[in-house]
Design an enzyme around this catalytic site. Structure first.
Site, short mmCIF file in Angstrom:
data_model
loop_
_atom_site.label_atom_id
_atom_site.label_comp_id
_atom_site.label_asym_id
_atom_site.label_seq_id
_atom_site.Cartn_x
_atom_site.Cartn_y
_atom_site.Cartn_z
CB SER A 138 -1.16 -0.32 1.33
OG SER A 138 -2.18 0.60 1.15
CG ASP A 143 -6.75 -1.85 -3.68
OD1 ASP A 143 -7.20 -1.14 -3.00
OD2 ASP A 143 -5.76 -2.04 -3.79
CG HIS A 160 -6.17 -2.13 -0.39
ND1 HIS A 160 -5.54 -1.82 -1.07
CD2 HIS A 160 -5.27 -1.28 0.84
CE1 HIS A 160 -3.82 -0.81 -0.40
NE2 HIS A 160 -4.41 -0.97 0.52
#
Length: 716
Positions: A568, A653, A688
């Site tokens: 991330s 995501d 995600h």
């Protein structure tokens, strides 16, 4: 909501069934890109941008449109190429997966927690992917009531997230949030009858948080807009045909709205906050038709949290002069007059207050000092101060939540790099801790077989940056061992030293594992965070580079055996450092990496963008535009040699669009000058966090780690 996921605890491998020397299979051929079929080549379709007189050409901007069949075909082609390249590691992947699964106690349960007359816990069953949420009335020996069996709820679904649930005050209904996309920001709110297990005819989309009023029929919930910013609060009354009523709206696009309820059950709070400013509104929980009132009006660069005690309010307060926060107490009536506030926990420039929890007779606080957490307790009747002592030089401790307001015990967790996680109750009357549960490692684990060190690197500006390092005691510091360096370094999120059994599949194969506590996190206090964001963001990257250089200079490893990992915003870190120092690293795993920073932050229609101006800067202002552009990984790819790289993404995501790793890989393919392996793996069914089932997630982690081992030259 942030471009954040605590990825490293789920992206690692468990202890190997047997140890394997790092130089194993010395004759193994380490392949290059030339040994495989030609990788996919994304079409270059130039899109021109001009900002502040600067012209940019983005050849892969078109990949952002997932409704374009050409985009889906490109992602599928990359996945096929990835699988082809990794085909030789199938046996290794299976072995790693078996190790990971073998180190999990498949049939297990959490320690029951008393809340409103019931003991709540969750459990897992052998061979099943998801948790089962249960309770027992009055005593842990009472018959079990299953509230939710997520295995049944997820059956037949490629992805399923059961986000949270909350039981009504009368203990009869359970509201819960879930989705079937794997997205972290878009859930459907439903309500289940706990007795029958059947859902009521309620399904509200785009919900991000909710609370019950005390009448057990009124639910307050927040919803997100098209950019998934939680911005409105509605009131829903179960059993009525009346349309849900809008009770609060936050127009400021940098603010996100959430809901909370006091432990006393007396108040419901609307919390609206940006990264630097917050405001609370409150409503008596027994008056659900009332109007929310502002606690104290927002002031720029002031954040505060309100915790209710039956006799007073406690206010955790932060401003520019008190970055690490202090805690006040204020009267229930007349609290608006700041002269009535009294300091309970003063500000300490060397210790950050991370959070507080209130009880009838005690106040507890989680404090971070010198990169480590401490737990302090204050007696509200006698003023006596206590602290819980921890035995190791590198560890993680945390308050884990105690729902009962009248409790005289608090629950906390403890772990370290070589100590399995433990759950304790601390008796605040006697000052004694009782061990309730310790993580079991079915295949066995001896912490004394491993050494843990705290190592300090010197950053380019002279600042000392801590690292936590673990390795087998038999390891020789001769520079020949492989190593994996992990970090995150954004949003003030600290990179703490947790025990994760998964890492030991690397450590027992001779790896050194290190966690860098770089600026951008708040590991060393709030100033540590301030010094790693906005126009100081590059400190995050140079700190990480300094930590990598320290591992090499201290003979833990060498550059051609050094792997790095981040996800991330930690994937942004990966992209930045490989552009800056590609020679320093051998292998990179960038999980759902935030790498197309300038384009994302210029697009206010995307999730998270406007809220995060206070983290990265607003590129509509020239100073921030030029600074972000100077490090944005996608924009700084150049014709040079790069390490082996695996980038992962999720088609659904919501935090980091799938197109960011895809564009990054496409541009790297067109510009890099080496023959090292470059792979893109996109989960086409999730978001995600990747696969949502626990065993499916382990397979993804086995894949990541097989990539590292294969690139380093370890085949089993």
């Amino acid at each position: 909501m942030k471009r954040y996921q605590n990825l490293w605890p789920i992206t690692v491998l468990v202890l190997s069934l047997f140890a394997c020397n790092s130089s194993a299979d010395k004759n193994m051929k380490v392949t290059s890109q030339d040994d495989f079929a030609t990788p996919p080549v994304a079409a270059a379709k130039p899109t021109e941008f001009t900002e502040f007189g600067n012209k940019r050409t983005d050849n892969y901007f078109w990949i952002k449109d997932k409704t374009n069949p050409e985009v889906i075909e490109y992602l599928k082609a990359e996945n096929a190429y990835c699988d082809s390249v990794m085909g030789s590691t199938k046996a290794l992947q299976e072995k790693l997966f078996a190790e990971m699964k073998g180190r999990i106690k498949e049939q297990d349960e959490t320690v029951p927690q008393l809340n409103n007359g019931y003991y709540y816990y969750s459990r897992t069953e052998t061979g099943k992917q998801y948790r089962i949420y249960c309770r027992k009335k009055g005593d842990v020996s009472a018959p079990e009531e299953v509230i939710f069996d997520v295995n049944k709820m997820a059956e037949g679904k490629p992805a399923y997230i059961f986000a949270t649930y909350n039981v009504s005050p009368d203990n009869k209904l359970a509201a819960y949030m879930s989705n079937e996309t794997g997205s972290y920001a878009d859930f459907t709110l439903r309500v289940s009858d706990v007795t029958t297990g059947a859902d009521l005819p309620i399904a509200i989309d785009k919900v991000q948080s909710f609370v019950w009023a005390n009448d057990s029929k009124t639910l307050f919930y927040t919803v997100g807009n098209e950019a998934l910013r939680s911005w409105r609060v509605y009131r829903h009354v179960i059993g009525t045909a009346k349309a849900d009523e809008l009770v609060f709206e936050e127009p400021n696009e940098q603010f996100v709205v959430g809901l909370d309820k006091s432990k006393t059950d007396d108040f419901i709070f609307v919390v609206t906050a940006s990264f630097t400013t917050s405001e609370y509104l409150f409503l008596p929980a027994s008056e659900p038709n009332g109007k929310f009132q502002v606690f104290i009006p927002r002031v720029k660069d002031v954040t505060y949290n309100v915790t209710h005690h039956k006799d007073k309010f406690f206010i955790q307060y932060k401003d520019r002069e008190n970055l690490n926060s202090l805690v006040y107490e204020a009267p229930l009536k007349g609290y608006e007059d700041r002269s009535t506030w009294k300091v309970v926990i003063p500000h300490d420039a060397d210790a950050k207050i991370e959070g507080i929890d209130v009880f009838q007779d005690y106040l507890s606080a989680q404090i971070r000092k010198n990169g480590l957490r401490e737990i302090h307790i204050l007696g509200l009747k006698d003023g006596q101060k206590q602290s819980i002592n921890f035995p190791e030089p590198v560890y993680t401790a945390y308050l884990s939540g105690t729902p009962e307001y009248t409790s005289t015990t608090l629950r906390y967790g403890y772990t370290s790099l070589n100590r399995p996680s433990s759950v304790y109750d601390y008796d605040m009357t006697s000052g004694k801790s009782t061990l309730l549960k310790q993580q079991e490692i079915p295949s066995g684990f001896n912490p004394d077989d491993y050494a843990v060190e705290r190592v300090w690197a010197t950053a380019s500006d002279g600042v000392k940056v801590p690292m936590s390092v673990v390795y087998k005691k038999t390891l020789k510091k001769d520079g020949n061992s492989p190593a994996l360096l992990y970090s995150y370094g954004s949003y003030g999120s600290s990179s703490d030293a947790y025990f994760v059994s998964n890492f030991y599949s690397l450590i027992d194969r001779g790896f050194v594992f290190a966690i860098a506590q770089i600026r951008g996190g708040s590991d060393m206090g709030e100033q540590w965070y301030e010094d790693g964001k906005l126009l100081k963001k590059k400190n995050t990257f140079t700190d990480f580079i300094a930590c990598a250089e320290k591992l090499v200079s201290d003979n833990f490893t060498k550059s051609d055996k050094l792997a790095i990992m981040g996800g991330s915003a930690g994937g942004l870190l990966m992209g930045a450092v490989v552009n800056m120092r590609p020679d320093l690293f051998h292998t990179v795993v960038a999980q759902v990496p935030f790498v197309d920073v300038i384009n994302t932050m210029l697009d206010a229609s995307l999730p998270l963008t406007t809220q995060e101006y206070e983290e990265w800067g607003n590129p509509n202002e020239e100073e921030y535009y030029k600074y972000i552009l100077s490090y944005s990984p996608y924009d700084n790819i150049k014709a040079q040699n790069y390490p082996n790289i695996l980038a992962t993404g999720g088609l659904n995501d919501s935090q980091v669009g799938y197109h960011e790793p895809a564009k990054f890989v496409a541009k790297l393919r067109s510009m890099k000058t080496d023959n090292n392996i470059l792979l893109l793996k996109t989960n086409m069914e999730s978001g995600h966090g990747g696969a949502t089932g626990r065993f499916d997630a382990l397979k993804e982690r086995a894949f990541d780690m097989a990539f590292i081992l294969n690139r380093i030259g370890i085949s089993e």
